[in-house]
Design a protein around this motif. Structure first.
Motif, mmCIF file in Angstrom:
data_model
loop_
_atom_site.group_PDB
_atom_site.id
_atom_site.type_symbol
_atom_site.label_atom_id
_atom_site.label_comp_id
_atom_site.label_asym_id
_atom_site.label_seq_id
_atom_site.Cartn_x
_atom_site.Cartn_y
_atom_site.Cartn_z
ATOM 1 N N GLY A 92 9.621 -14.738 -9.021
ATOM 2 C CA GLY A 92 8.330 -15.408 -9.189
ATOM 3 C C GLY A 92 7.237 -14.439 -9.592
ATOM 4 N N GLU A 93 7.211 -13.280 -8.955
ATOM 5 C CA GLU A 93 6.146 -12.318 -9.250
ATOM 6 C C GLU A 93 6.375 -11.595 -10.576
ATOM 7 N N LEU A 94 7.613 -11.558 -11.042
ATOM 8 C CA LEU A 94 7.866 -11.046 -12.386
ATOM 9 C C LEU A 94 7.207 -11.927 -13.439
ATOM 10 N N LEU A 95 7.305 -13.239 -13.247
ATOM 11 C CA LEU A 95 6.790 -14.185 -14.238
ATOM 12 C C LEU A 95 5.307 -14.480 -14.072
ATOM 13 N N LEU A 96 4.787 -14.336 -12.862
ATOM 14 C CA LEU A 96 3.431 -14.789 -12.566
ATOM 15 C C LEU A 96 2.360 -14.161 -13.462
ATOM 16 N N MET A 119 17.071 -17.749 -8.597
ATOM 17 C CA MET A 119 16.257 -18.046 -9.785
ATOM 18 C C MET A 119 15.883 -19.522 -9.836
ATOM 19 N N HIS A 120 16.778 -20.393 -9.378
ATOM 20 C CA HIS A 120 16.437 -21.816 -9.340
ATOM 21 C C HIS A 120 15.274 -22.070 -8.384
ATOM 22 N N VAL A 121 15.356 -21.497 -7.195
ATOM 23 C CA VAL A 121 14.293 -21.712 -6.211
ATOM 24 C C VAL A 121 12.977 -21.104 -6.695
ATOM 25 N N ALA A 122 13.047 -19.927 -7.313
ATOM 26 C CA ALA A 122 11.828 -19.301 -7.829
ATOM 27 C C ALA A 122 11.111 -20.211 -8.822
ATOM 28 N N LEU A 123 11.862 -20.801 -9.752
ATOM 29 C CA LEU A 123 11.244 -21.690 -10.735
ATOM 30 C C LEU A 123 10.749 -22.981 -10.093
ATOM 31 N N ARG A 124 11.487 -23.485 -9.111
ATOM 32 C CA ARG A 124 11.025 -24.697 -8.408
ATOM 33 C C ARG A 124 9.715 -24.435 -7.686
ATOM 34 N N LEU A 126 7.402 -22.277 -8.673
ATOM 35 C CA LEU A 126 6.339 -22.095 -9.663
ATOM 36 C C LEU A 126 5.954 -23.399 -10.343
ATOM 37 N N GLN A 127 6.914 -24.290 -10.539
ATOM 38 C CA GLN A 127 6.694 -25.464 -11.388
ATOM 39 C C GLN A 127 5.507 -26.339 -10.980
ATOM 40 N N PRO A 128 5.286 -26.631 -9.685
ATOM 41 C CA PRO A 128 4.141 -27.495 -9.355
ATOM 42 C C PRO A 128 2.793 -26.888 -9.730
ATOM 43 N N ARG A 129 2.724 -25.560 -9.822
ATOM 44 C CA ARG A 129 1.465 -24.894 -10.181
ATOM 45 C C ARG A 129 1.300 -24.770 -11.687
ATOM 46 N N TYR A 130 2.387 -24.918 -12.434
ATOM 47 C CA TYR A 130 2.353 -24.703 -13.880
ATOM 48 C C TYR A 130 3.116 -25.823 -14.577
ATOM 49 N N ARG A 131 2.642 -27.036 -14.396
ATOM 50 C CA ARG A 131 3.343 -28.203 -14.943
ATOM 51 C C ARG A 131 3.303 -28.266 -16.462
ATOM 52 N N ASP A 132 2.372 -27.541 -17.065
ATOM 53 C CA ASP A 132 2.257 -27.562 -18.519
ATOM 54 C C ASP A 132 3.082 -26.450 -19.177
ATOM 55 N N ARG A 133 3.951 -25.797 -18.402
ATOM 56 C CA ARG A 133 4.788 -24.725 -18.934
ATOM 57 C C ARG A 133 6.248 -25.173 -18.959
ATOM 58 N N LEU A 134 7.017 -24.504 -19.777
ATOM 59 C CA LEU A 134 8.460 -24.734 -19.844
ATOM 60 C C LEU A 134 9.141 -23.582 -19.111
ATOM 61 N N LEU A 135 9.655 -23.871 -17.927
ATOM 62 C CA LEU A 135 10.295 -22.870 -17.075
ATOM 63 C C LEU A 135 11.793 -23.160 -17.041
ATOM 64 N N SER A 136 12.589 -22.264 -17.584
ATOM 65 C CA SER A 136 14.028 -22.506 -17.680
ATOM 66 C C SER A 136 14.797 -21.269 -17.253
ATOM 67 N N ALA A 137 16.057 -21.483 -16.872
ATOM 68 C CA ALA A 137 16.898 -20.378 -16.434
ATOM 69 C C ALA A 137 18.362 -20.765 -16.560
ATOM 70 N N ALA A 138 19.205 -19.773 -16.813
ATOM 71 C CA ALA A 138 20.656 -19.982 -16.842
ATOM 72 C C ALA A 138 21.346 -18.637 -16.822
ATOM 73 N N SER A 139 22.554 -18.616 -16.304
ATOM 74 C CA SER A 139 23.434 -17.467 -16.484
ATOM 75 C C SER A 139 24.034 -17.543 -17.881
ATOM 76 N N TYR A 140 24.248 -16.389 -18.500
ATOM 77 C CA TYR A 140 24.744 -16.417 -19.887
ATOM 78 C C TYR A 140 26.099 -17.096 -19.977
ATOM 79 N N TRP A 141 26.923 -16.999 -18.931
ATOM 80 C CA TRP A 141 28.242 -17.643 -18.983
ATOM 81 C C TRP A 141 28.153 -19.151 -18.777
ATOM 82 N N GLU A 142 27.036 -19.633 -18.244
ATOM 83 C CA GLU A 142 26.857 -21.082 -18.108
ATOM 84 C C GLU A 142 26.534 -21.712 -19.455
ATOM 85 N N ILE A 143 25.643 -21.103 -20.204
ATOM 86 C CA ILE A 143 25.273 -21.700 -21.488
ATOM 87 C C ILE A 143 26.367 -21.501 -22.537
ATOM 88 N N ALA A 144 27.266 -20.533 -22.314
ATOM 89 C CA ALA A 144 28.357 -20.278 -23.263
ATOM 90 C C ALA A 144 29.713 -20.576 -22.636
#
Length: 248
Positions: A92-96, A119-124, A126-144
């Motif tokens: 969270g503090e990396l992205l803030l 990473m899922h919890v971190a984005l969850r 952040l999301q209520p404070r930044y609803r106008d942002r696109l916050l996404s995450a995945a492991s590289y082996w999940e998307i591939a």
């Protein structure tokens, strides 16, 4: 664009809407007897850098956050680990600062299984404070997942640990770090009735020598193909994120 290579005036001119902030996260932990402790960081960094080279005007690449949530490896030693709650805060503090600076699109690219929950919890959080942002995450082996599975020679078609996939990719990237005489398969338990069930175990309880999978099937040629597949999918995801409408 690489955040760590730029000055503040250069970064000030980066588009906040037309750029995806790419944040690789990883770990430094035991990887059986044959791979280096920095395996996860080496791999996700290579994949992220390859994507940035393909889309240098659309990606703002952050330095890899190498300190991961790896407490399940501590009984083997050779592991540096943040506590789960600490790691959630770290992400969270990396992205803030970048959220506060107006960047709108974010992709956390993960290279370590122990970071998935954090990473899922971190984005969850952040999301209520930044609803106008696109916050996404995945492991590289999940998307591939399908692309990597098609390249696997062993019976396991999903990411393990110090497995066919990781061993092949390190053979391709850093062959000098692979102890080939120590490579041994370490198959996971075959428990089909328990499929889909999460069991809280550490790696000492799961594996004999710190691996999970079939590293004896690894090769550098396969590693190059795996890295290409993962970076290609990362590029595809980022291109789609750039076209995805921002929420209001």
């Amino acid at each position: 664009m690489r955040f760590h290579d730029m000055t503040w005036p250069l970064l000030q001119n980066v588009s906040r809407v037309g750029t995806v902030v790419l944040a690789p996260i990883a770990a430094c932990e035991q990887h059986s007897r044959h791979l280096p402790t920095y395996t996860d960081t080496l791999l996700v960094t290579a994949i992220a850098e390859a994507a940035e080279q393909r889309l240098p005007e659309q990606i703002l690449l952050l330095p890899t956050q190498w300190f991961g949530a790896s407490s399940h490896h501590l009984r083997f030693g050779a592991t540096l680990s943040a506590e789960v709650d600490t790691h959630i805060t770290m992400i969270g503090e990396l992205l803030l600062p970048l959220l506060e600076d107006g960047y709108r699109r974010f992709f956390v690219l993960n290279g370590h299984g122990g970071n998935i929950d954090t990473m899922h919890v971190a984005l969850r959080r952040l999301q209520p404070r930044y609803r106008d942002r696109l916050l996404s995450a995945a492991s590289y082996w999940e998307i591939a997942q399908s692309e990597l599975a098609a390249l696997a020679a062993g019976p396991r078609k999903t990411m393990g640990h110090a497995c066919e996939f990781e061993t092949s990719m390190i053979m391709a990237l850093r062959p000098d770090l692979v102890r080939r005489d120590e490579i041994r398969d370490d198959p996971p338990a075959d428990e089909p009735v328990l499929r889909g069930l999460y069991i809280a175990e550490d790696m000492r309880q799961r594996t004999d020598h710190g691996a999970a999978g079939f590293p004896e099937q690894a090769s550098a040629e396969k590693g190059r193909a795996l890295l290409t597949a993962a970076s290609n999918r990362t590029v595809e995801v980022i291109q789609e994120l750039l076209h995805r409408p921002l929420a209001q």
